[in-house]
Design an enzyme around this catalytic site. Structure first.
Site, PDB file in Angstrom:
ATOM      1  N   GLY A   1       0.585  -1.214  -0.262  1.00 57.97           N
ATOM      2  CA  GLY A   1      -0.202  -0.482  -0.142  1.00 57.97           C
ATOM      3  C   GLY A   1       0.655   1.369  -0.125  1.00 57.97           C
ATOM      4  O   GLY A   1       1.069   1.441   1.047  1.00 57.97           O
ATOM      5  N   ALA A   2       1.204   2.561  -1.026  1.00 55.11           N
ATOM      6  CA  ALA A   2       2.065   3.216  -1.137  1.00 55.11           C
ATOM      7  C   ALA A   2       0.526   4.188  -1.074  1.00 55.11           C
ATOM      8  O   ALA A   2       0.396   5.854  -1.399  1.00 55.11           O
ATOM      9  CB  ALA A   2       1.754   3.419  -2.562  1.00 55.11           C
TER      10      ALA A   2
ATOM     11  N   ASP B   1     -13.588   8.039  12.964  1.00 54.95           N
ATOM     12  CA  ASP B   1     -12.989   7.153  11.558  1.00 54.95           C
ATOM     13  C   ASP B   1     -14.915   6.154  11.679  1.00 54.95           C
ATOM     14  O   ASP B   1     -14.395   6.010  10.721  1.00 54.95           O
ATOM     15  CB  ASP B   1     -11.904   7.155  12.022  1.00 54.95           C
ATOM     16  CG  ASP B   1     -10.928   6.870  11.615  1.00 54.95           C
ATOM     17  OD1 ASP B   1     -10.895   8.306  11.490  1.00 54.95           O
ATOM     18  OD2 ASP B   1      -9.985   6.445  11.650  1.00 54.95           O
TER      19      ASP B   1
ATOM     20  N   ALA C   1      -7.807  12.702  12.240  1.00 56.43           N
ATOM     21  CA  ALA C   1      -8.092  12.582  13.846  1.00 56.43           C
ATOM     22  C   ALA C   1      -8.392  14.769  13.225  1.00 56.43           C
ATOM     23  O   ALA C   1      -9.256  14.991  14.352  1.00 56.43           O
ATOM     24  CB  ALA C   1      -6.596  13.274  14.173  1.00 56.43           C
TER      25      ALA C   1
ATOM     26  N   VAL D   1      -0.375  -8.307  -4.113  1.00 54.24           N
ATOM     27  CA  VAL D   1       0.274  -9.532  -3.052  1.00 54.24           C
ATOM     28  C   VAL D   1      -0.599 -10.612  -3.515  1.00 54.24           C
ATOM     29  O   VAL D   1      -1.758 -10.543  -3.428  1.00 54.24           O
ATOM     30  CB  VAL D   1       0.642  -9.121  -1.973  1.00 54.24           C
ATOM     31  CG1 VAL D   1       0.973  -9.806  -0.449  1.00 54.24           C
ATOM     32  CG2 VAL D   1       1.432  -7.857  -1.932  1.00 54.24           C
TER      33      VAL D   1
ATOM     34  N   ILE E   1       0.079   5.855   5.143  1.00 51.18           N
ATOM     35  CA  ILE E   1       0.856   4.915   6.428  1.00 51.18           C
ATOM     36  C   ILE E   1       1.887   4.389   5.259  1.00 51.18           C
ATOM     37  O   ILE E   1       3.178   4.830   6.037  1.00 51.18           O
ATOM     38  CB  ILE E   1      -0.383   3.856   6.673  1.00 51.18           C
ATOM     39  CG1 ILE E   1      -0.824   4.514   7.612  1.00 51.18           C
ATOM     40  CG2 ILE E   1       1.267   3.579   8.397  1.00 51.18           C
ATOM     41  CD1 ILE E   1      -2.146   3.717   8.551  1.00 51.18           C
TER      42      ILE E   1
ATOM     43  N   HIS F   1       9.656  38.384   3.953  1.00 49.48           N
ATOM     44  CA  HIS F   1      10.663  37.828   3.477  1.00 49.48           C
ATOM     45  C   HIS F   1      11.483  38.096   3.625  1.00 49.48           C
ATOM     46  O   HIS F   1      12.037  38.648   5.032  1.00 49.48           O
ATOM     47  CB  HIS F   1      10.804  38.986   2.035  1.00 49.48           C
ATOM     48  CG  HIS F   1      12.116  38.493   1.344  1.00 49.48           C
ATOM     49  ND1 HIS F   1      11.996  37.285   0.386  1.00 49.48           N
ATOM     50  CD2 HIS F   1      13.403  39.150   1.064  1.00 49.48           C
ATOM     51  CE1 HIS F   1      13.233  37.018  -0.177  1.00 49.48           C
ATOM     52  NE2 HIS F   1      14.129  38.276  -0.029  1.00 49.48           N
TER      53      HIS F   1
END
Ligand code: FAD
Ligand code: NAI
Length: 472
Positions: free
Chosen positions: A184-185, A314, A322, A241, A188, A446
């Site tokens: 999984g890219a 979630d 979060a 996979v 996480i 700046h």
């Protein structure tokens, strides 16, 4: 009888509980996770095994990488650089303990009661709490907020075991794996893959999709993929996979890429293919509350079909972040207190804490195209920013997307130094309905990397000073 009982003490639950109590409501928070002393372990995924420990390790590993690779050109020489992983982990754990302990302090200060045990809503006003010793206590509440969060998804082709771990396992390896596979890219995979790569692991990321980071703006996905590869992550897109086997000290993984079967051995394998909501066994089935693919169904105010039962964070639809959960917690507490709160779901900022950071808010080009919205693009590269060059972080750009007709800013996408902080500036301006001209007319200090946001806003109208605009 409590006015409010919150189930779960992650950033959605503990924030809801504190807010409810601040609004004068008698509040209890139930948490099933227990600490070594048998007390409720507050803070949820975010504080214990998510946002905070991952950012602590990202910082430590970045310092190590800098010392190892990038300091010599500053004229700084380090002889005998070493890595003490257990001290690095101790620092991370100390930060976690400080913050989770801090929540207990916040609960006391705000008169929120906490109870350790697993909560289940068994009637519109009753929560059954199963304690660690198996005993059961029923708690009565006028309002219930479910904030039970999420857990890592397990895939059949790589079941969790000693060397096949989820994000929690990947936050506490006791030695740096020589070879590390990551399935999984996503966020996480990229954050924790970066941590271990910086500490010396040879990292292969196996991603099922052909596109890299499809949730980000396409320019950012393209540029950041190049940078991740340059930093040593071997990212294998379009790879599935098919099987894995746990051996004594390693894992053998087989995956398919463009019809070819590839077999690799890794010391450790992290599976980070997304998270699923924790809704199982949380609500009695007799209650009229729907659960869709694990997510508790709620309206825009996080209210379920039973009007005094709410769900946030979630465990409900929307990004698993979060800050999204915390804002929902605040909204719900305020609505219970009969206030008119709402969450602006159009402006939920996202950050990937890679180096450089990736951050955005609002729509990306793909989304605007699919909605047939006419937009213009203002882009400014950090390679033209004096401050970015001075601090050796000139990779990336700021991209401002604004409505072609009204000039209202519709999205801001940043890949580069302090991207997360620049996006907060964009977020505030967008909450106030700013146009790219409003940002263009604002004076920025700046030299700062934020000037790139100013220049990108100027570039939206072909007025950037520090890049070659076409003079008509
Ligand atoms: P959780 O934090 O999951 O908390 C839920 C709590 O409820 C847990 O303590 C659990 O023990 C408890 N609970 C569950 N069921 C019951 C029950 N029946 N009874 C009592 N208690 C129960 N998000 C960001 O915004 N920024 C980041 O940088 C970030 N980094 C992350 C890194 C990692 C490695 C991971 C895994 C996640 C990260 N996230 C990040 C996501 C973030 O952690 C979650 O979005 C957030 O924690 C969700 O909050 P929550 O309160 O909804 O749930
Ligand atoms: P994710 O959804 O971000 O990424 C999962 C990746 O795995 C996707 O690219 C997906 O295509 C891929 N995938 C799915 N199944 C696969 C398979 N069988 N084989 C190979 N690849 C597969 O999920 P992730 O990284 O697990 O993170 C979960 C959530 O936690 C994030 O979506 C985010 O909401 C939250 N989080 C937020 C962070 C932040 O805000 N900085 C940091 C870490 C996590």
């Amino acid at each position: 009888m409590f006015d409010v009982v919150v189930i779960g003490s992650g950033p959605a639950g503990y924030v809801a509980a504190i807010k409810a109590s601040q609004l004068g409501l008698k509040t209890l928070c139930i948490e099933e996770s227990i600490d070594k002393k048998g007390k409720a372990n507050l803070g949820g995924t975010c504080l214990n095994v998510g946002c905070i420990p991952s950012k602590a390790l990202l910082d430590s590993s970045h310092r190590y990488y800098e010392a190892h690779k990038n300091l010599s050109e500053h004229g700084i020489k380090i002889e005998k650089l070493g890595l003490d992983l257990s001290s690095m982990m101790k620092r991370k754990d100390d930060i976690v303990n400080k913050l989770t302990g801090g929540i207990s302090g916040l609960f006391s200060a705000n008169k929120v009661k906490s109870l350790s045990g697993r909560g289940k809503v068994i009637s519109p006003n009753t929560i059954e709490v199963t304690k660690a010793d198996g005993s059961i206590e029923n708690i009565e509440a006028k309002n219930i907020i479910i904030a039970t969060g999420s857990k890592p998804i397990e895939i059949p082709s790589a079941k969790f075991s000693k060397n096949i771990v989820d994000s929690t396992g990947a936050l506490s390896f006791d030695k740096v794996p020589k070879t590390l596979g990551v399935v999984g890219a996503g966020i996480i995979g990229l954050e924790l893959g970066s941590v271990w790569s910086r500490l010396g692991s040879e990292v292969t990321v196996i991603e099922a999709l052909d596109d890299f980071l499809p949730i980000a703006d396409k320019d950012i996905s393209k540029e950041s993929l190049k940078e991740f590869k340059k930093q040593g992550l071997d990212i294998q897109l379009g790879s599935k996979v098919t099987k894995s086997s746990q051996e004594k000290d390693c894992v053998t993984v087989t995956y398919e890429n463009q019809g070819k079967e590839i077999e690799k051995k890794f010391d450790k394998l992290i599976v980070a293919v997304g998270r699923s909501p924790n809704s199982e066994g949380v609500i009695d089935e007799g209650l009229n509350i729907s659960i869709n693919k694990g997510f508790i169904e709620v309206n825009e105010f996080c209210q379920t079909a039973v009007s005094n039962i709410w769900a946030v964070g979630d465990v409900v639809r929307g990004p698993m972040l979060a800050h999204k959960g915390s804002e929902e917690g605040i909204m719900v507490a305020e609505r219970i207190a009969e206030k008119h709160a709402q969450v602006n779901y159009d402006l939920v900022p996202s950050v990937i804490y890679s180096h450089p950071e990736i951050a955005w808010v609002g729509s990306n080009e793909g989304e605007l195209k699919s909605k047939n919205i006419n937009y213009k693009v203002g882009k400014f590269p950090f390679s033209a920013s004096g401050r970015a060059l001075a601090v050796d972080q000139s990779v990336g750009f700021v991209k401002v997307l604004s409505d072609k007709k009204t000039d209202t800013i519709l999205g801001v996408h940043v890949f580069g130094p302090a991207a997360a902080e620049i996006v907060q500036q964009a977020l505030i301006s967008m909450e106030f309905g700013a146009s790219s001209e409003d940002i263009a007319l604002t004076m920025f200090s700046h030299p700062t990397v934020s000037e790139a946001f100013h220049e990108a806003a100027l570039a939206s109208n072909n007025q950037a000073i520090h890049i070659g605009n076409k003079v008509k």
